[in-house]
Every structure is written in structure tokens, then in C-alpha cells.
Design an enzyme around this catalytic site. Structure first.
Site, PDB file in Angstrom:
ATOM      1  N   LYS A 179       0.851  -1.187   0.000  1.00  0.00           N
ATOM      2  CA  LYS A 179       0.000   0.000   0.000  1.00  0.00           C
ATOM      3  C   LYS A 179       0.885   1.235   0.000  1.00  0.00           C
ATOM      4  CE  LYS A 179      -1.593   2.603   3.030  1.00  0.00           C
ATOM      5  NZ  LYS A 179      -1.452   3.917   2.308  1.00  0.00           N
ATOM      6  N   GLY A 231       6.785   4.679   8.861  1.00  0.00           N
ATOM      7  CA  GLY A 231       5.985   5.889   8.951  1.00  0.00           C
ATOM      8  C   GLY A 231       6.097   6.508  10.334  1.00  0.00           C
ATOM      9  N   SER A 232       5.085   7.254  10.700  1.00  0.00           N
ATOM     10  CA  SER A 232       5.115   8.003  11.949  1.00  0.00           C
ATOM     11  C   SER A 232       4.977   7.081  13.153  1.00  0.00           C
ATOM     12  CB  SER A 232       3.982   9.040  11.968  1.00  0.00           C
ATOM     13  OG  SER A 232       2.733   8.394  12.136  1.00  0.00           O
ATOM     14  N   THR A 233       5.471   7.552  14.283  1.00  0.00           N
ATOM     15  CA  THR A 233       5.350   6.783  15.517  1.00  0.00           C
ATOM     16  C   THR A 233       3.887   6.630  15.921  1.00  0.00           C
ATOM     17  OG1 THR A 233       7.556   7.399  16.280  1.00  0.00           O
ATOM     18  CG2 THR A 233       5.958   6.765  17.970  1.00  0.00           C
ATOM     19  N   ALA A 235       1.204   6.423  13.987  1.00  0.00           N
ATOM     20  CA  ALA A 235       0.603   5.359  13.175  1.00  0.00           C
ATOM     21  C   ALA A 235       1.185   4.001  13.555  1.00  0.00           C
ATOM     22  CB  ALA A 235       0.833   5.644  11.694  1.00  0.00           C
ATOM     23  N   GLU A 253       9.343   0.665  11.436  1.00  0.00           N
ATOM     24  CA  GLU A 253      10.431   1.647  11.341  1.00  0.00           C
ATOM     25  C   GLU A 253       9.769   3.015  11.418  1.00  0.00           C
ATOM     26  OE1 GLU A 253      12.372   4.534  10.226  1.00  0.00           O
ATOM     27  OE2 GLU A 253      12.492   3.664   8.213  1.00  0.00           O
ATOM     28  N   CYS A 287      13.906  10.148   8.081  1.00  0.00           N
ATOM     29  CA  CYS A 287      13.595   9.794   9.463  1.00  0.00           C
ATOM     30  C   CYS A 287      14.808   9.792  10.381  1.00  0.00           C
ATOM     31  CB  CYS A 287      12.904   8.437   9.510  1.00  0.00           C
ATOM     32  SG  CYS A 287      13.813   7.132   8.639  1.00  0.00           S
ATOM     33  N   GLU A 386       9.615  15.355  16.113  1.00  0.00           N
ATOM     34  CA  GLU A 386      10.110  15.241  14.743  1.00  0.00           C
ATOM     35  C   GLU A 386       9.420  16.272  13.848  1.00  0.00           C
ATOM     36  OE1 GLU A 386      11.245  11.590  11.815  1.00  0.00           O
ATOM     37  OE2 GLU A 386       9.224  11.560  12.630  1.00  0.00           O
TER      38      GLU A 386
END
Length: 486
Positions: A179, A231-233, A235, A253, A287, A386
């Protein structure tokens, strides 16, 4: 770029008709002009993709092929990607603002390189090994593929991060539903064209671009065996909760707020290009970047002045211009997010030495000037959260122990760097930083070594042999000492 209209998804080895009328509008990040429209996956499209991956795993020989046969198909995909490298780089740069000088390597070259690396790695790894049992007898330890993988990929390095997952999972014999992020979908269509031009069997790789709803549905799908997410922490926490409840393997990650520690003996002026790559690469949309710059108090003013002058010298412009060093951010929403962080930094008492706004002559895209803050405390929001933009916060420290304490005073632990005239001294400091990866006088990601985070920066590792192992499950088969059943 000519306006493009795409009409289908790559599912089960063919272009399929979307079940949902919703579409994704693709905007050129450098100009704000629409350049394409593509279909957006709904639940029925995700179901079709997972079913295709399930059939390819359960009912074909892909999972049980000998490594040599799988490697041949994987290498054919690498060759097909090579033919599309330039087009892929241009598509990525157009969509997310990545300078084309970076995309021409990371997005055009790295995917095929990773396929070749993992094909070779799988060829040289035995499927089974025999171990002498501690209580007598023998144990046969067998490596098997996990099954159907859901790979959810972000927009900042869309093809490189796809292949962090795709290359090892294919080498291990898994199938996948990818996706892509809605911000970067054109490159995924080029990937589908490469798959069609390769010997990868139908259903092994399926691609369904979509938003958060499609991603959440895919993560919880009953026929998925593993999730791999970058992706983001925030999510990642939500995905981890679902996978925990389902007892489903997951690799996460996630975000970072890494520290770049400048020691008192560093010759930073001679390392500015390496420092740029470790702190501002891809417009700050990376990141692992060390966006907290820790400088010794006796050299603090000197460091701030050096970084201020360097930031002012950077070429800001259209992502497709080969001279551009800082392009636009990926979306208008991301531009607003970064600007809000800059305002928060000022409100907290930090001082902007350069940047902070939108460049006057960069055009109508989503640009933010390279921005340097001094007078920053590690407790400030811009030092703890971030930002994901071209913003550096310079923080003073008194001695090495304090620098390490500041570096470790973070919810994150993904990257980092140490800058010094003595490599062994730098390595000693690096050992004391709580992080998943760190560089000395650079941060050059090694694709043959494990990469991942600690704390809120993630779970598990990608790349290297560890990346292959994360897509395998281990079976132990016990044999009695006398060769008969007991």
C-alpha cells in the site's frame, strides 16, 4: 510533466478495475500544479489484492521454489527496474519534492541493488541445517517463508523503502500487498509495469494505493500473516496494537529526533557535505536525520555561525533542477506543519539565525527556507518532536558526558552522528548513545547492515541478513539419537 490519468490497480498479475470511484489527485510539489490522477483503493480492492497474494502463496510453487529459481525471477525484476530508473526518479521528485540528484540514486538505483543483494543472500543461505541436540539426537532447523505480507510505505523515500521490504520478503518466498502512500503513487505504477515485464508470477506482488482507511483495513485483514510498516510513531503505535492483539508479526520503522554530536576537536568546515547528508538530506524529510545539533560551549558561537552561513548557501529550488539542494516539502499540509514548528520554536525562546519563512524566488510550491535555531534547550518542542523539514536546532553542552545525556534524553532512537578529529574517540561516544544506528563523521546508511530503531523509533530491523530473517519463520524438527521414534 504531461498530465497522467491512471485507471487500475496491479492485482494478481494484471490491471484490475477499481471497486471505488474515489481518486487520488497528484500535485507537483515544486509548482502546486496537478499532474496526475489515479484510483484510490477501497476495501474490496484490498480484499482482491490479499486474496491474490494468498493464492500465490498457498496454491503456487513460489514459496517452495528452490532459491535458484526464485533468484532468477527476482533478478529479472531488477533488470526491469533498471530500464525505468530515470522515470522513477522524476516521478518521485515531482510528487514529494526530493531533489532529483538524490532521487537519481535512492529511487532509481537502490531498489534493483537490493533485489540483487537479497537474491544472492538467499542463494547462499541453507534452507535447513542440522544441529547436535544437547540431550542427544539431532535437530533439523528449517527456514520457511511467513506467508502474505502487508507492506505499508511512506512518501519520503517511496521506492527505496518499498524495497527495504520487498527485496527480502521475495527472497524468502513470501507474497505481498503493497500500500503506497497517496502522496507518492506514480512511482508505484512504474513498479507495476516493471513487475509485468519480469518473471515474477501473478499474485506474488500486488499494489493498492490508498489512504489511512485502506491501510488500517489491510493491517487487520484476516489473511495477512505479517505487517511491515515505515511511517510516523503515532501510526506505528496503532498498527502495533492491532498486530499485538492478533499475535501477528510486525516490523515498525518509525520516527526519529536524532542527535548530531560535534566534539571539540571536530573539523566541521571540511565535513560540511557529509554533515548536510546527515542533517538536511531530502529537505529534512528523512527519518534518521540528526536535527538536534549538539555543540561544545567553547565552540558554540563558531558552530552556529558556520551552520547559518552554510544554510544560506544552499540552493533552494525546483526538485527537478539538478542544482537544487533543498526542494519543496511533499505537501501543503507538511509545509504548514513545519512552519508551525518554527513558530513554536520562537515562542519557546529559541532564536532563528537564518531562514524561518518561504523563499521569495522559489516559486509556488511548498517550500520552507533552510532554518537554523540557536538558544535552544533540549526540552523545547523543536528539540523533542520530529519536524520533518529543513530545520536544525543547535544545543550547547559543557562536556562529553552532558552531550551523551542530551542525546539520550529523547523518546526516539533511530539515527545520529558524532563529529570528531579522532575516529576511535567518536566510536567510543557512539557506543554510549541509545540508538539503532549512528555514524562517525558521516551518516551513510549501509544496505548490508541492520537498520531500525529503539524506544519510540520502532521494532525489528530491516536490511542486511537480519532483514531477510525478519521474513522467515523457524521450524525445529527433532530426530532421536538412534534414528527411530521414541
Amino acid at each position: 510533466m504531461t498530465f497522467t490519468e491512471r485507471s487500475g490497480f496491479w492485482i494478481d498479475g494484471a490491471w484490475s478495475t477499481p471497486s471505488d470511484p474515489q481518486r487520488i489527485d497528484v500535485i507537483d510539489a515544486s509548482t502546486g500544479v496537478p499532474v496526475a490522477t489515479v484510483p484510490q483503493a477501497g476495501q474490496a480492492d484490498v480484499d482482491a489484492a490479499v486474496s491474490a497474494a494468498r493464492r500465490a502463496f498457498d496454491s503456487t510453487d513460489w514459496a517452495t521454489r528452490r532459491p535458484e529459481a526464485r533468484a532468477q525471477a527476482i533478478l529479472s525484476l531488477a533488470d526491469a527496474l533498471d530500464k525505468r530508473g530515470e522515470a522513477t526518479a522524476q516521478a518521485v521528485s515531482t510528487q514529494n519534492g526530493m531533489p532529483i540528484s538524490i532521487a537519481s540514486v535512492t529511487e532509481a538505483v537502490v531498489p534493483a541493488m537490493l533485489l540483487r543483494y537479497y537474491a544472492e543472500l538467499a542463494l547462499n543461505q541453507p534452507i535447513e541445517e542440522r544441529r547436535a541436540g544437547l540431550g542427544g539426537g539431532t535437530t533439523v532447523v528449517r527456514r520457511e517463508p511467513i506467508g502474505v505480507v502487508a507492506a505499508i510505505v511512506p512518501w519520503n523515500f517511496p521506492q527505496t523503502l518499498t524495497f527495504f521490504k520487498l527485496a527480502p520478503l521475495l527472497a524468502a518466498g513470501n507474497t505481498v500487498v503493497i500500500k503506497p502512500s497517496p502522496e507518492t503513487v506514480l512511482d508505484s505504477h512504474l513498479l507495476a509495469e516493471a513487475i509485468a515485464d519480469s518473471d515474477i508470477p501473478a499474485g506474488v506482488i500486488n499494489i493498492v494505493p490508498g489512504g489511512r482507511e485502506a491501510g488500517a483495513y489491510l493491517v487487520a485483514h484476516p489473511h495477512v500473516d505479517k505487517v511491515a510498516f515505515t511511517g510516523s510513531t503515532a501510526a506505528g503505535r496503532a498498527i502495533g496494537e492491532v498486530c499485538g492483539r492478533l499475535i501477528r508479526p510486525v516490523t515498525l520503522e518509525l520516527g526519529g529526533k536524532s542527535a548530531s554530536i560535534i566534539l571539540d576537536d571536530a573539523d566541521l568546515p571540511s565535513l560540511l557535505q557529509e554533515f548536510f547528508a546527515a542533517t538536511l538530506m531530502n529537505n529534512g524529510q528523512t527519518c534518521y536525520l540528526g536535527t538536534r545539533v549538539l555543540a561544545p560551549r567553547q565552540r558554540y558561537s563558531e558552530t552556529v555561525d558556520l551552520l547559518t552561513d552554510f544554510a544560506r548557501s544552499l540552493a533552494v529550488g525546483n526538485a527537478l533542477d539538478p542544482h537544487t539542494q533543498i526542494g519543496p516539502l511533499a505537501t501543503a499540509r507538511q509545509q504548514e506543519r513545519v512552519q508551525n514548528y518554527i513558530k513554536r520554536g520562537v515562542a519557546d525562546g529559541a532564536r532563528i539565525t537564518t531562514g524561518g519563512g518561504q523563499p521569495a524566488d522559489a516559486g509556488s510550491g511548498w517550500f520552507v527556507e533552510p532554518t537554523i535555531f540557536d538558544n535552544v534547550e533540549n526540552s523545547h518542542t523543536i528539540a523533542q518532536e520530529e519536524i520533518f523539514g529543513p530545520v536544525l536546532a543547535v544545543i550547547p553542552y559543557t562536556d562529553v558526558d552532558e552531550a551523551i545525556a542530551i542525546a539520550n534524553d529523547s523518546d526516539f532512537g533511530l539515527g545520529g552522528s558524532v563529529w570528531t578529529g579522532d575516529q576511535e574517540r567518536g566510536l567510543d561516544v557512539a557506543r554510549r548513545v541509545r540508538t539503532g544506528s549512528i555514524g562517525v563523521n558521516n551518516y551513510a546508511l549501509d544496505f548490508g547492515a541492520p537498520f531500525g530503531g529503539v524506544k519510540a523509533s520502532g521494532l525489528g530491523r530491516e536490511l542486511g541478513p537480519e532483514g531477510l530473517a525478519s521474513y522467515q519463520q523457524i521450524k525445529s524438527m527433532y530426530l532421536p539419537a538412534n534414528g527411530t521414534e521414541s
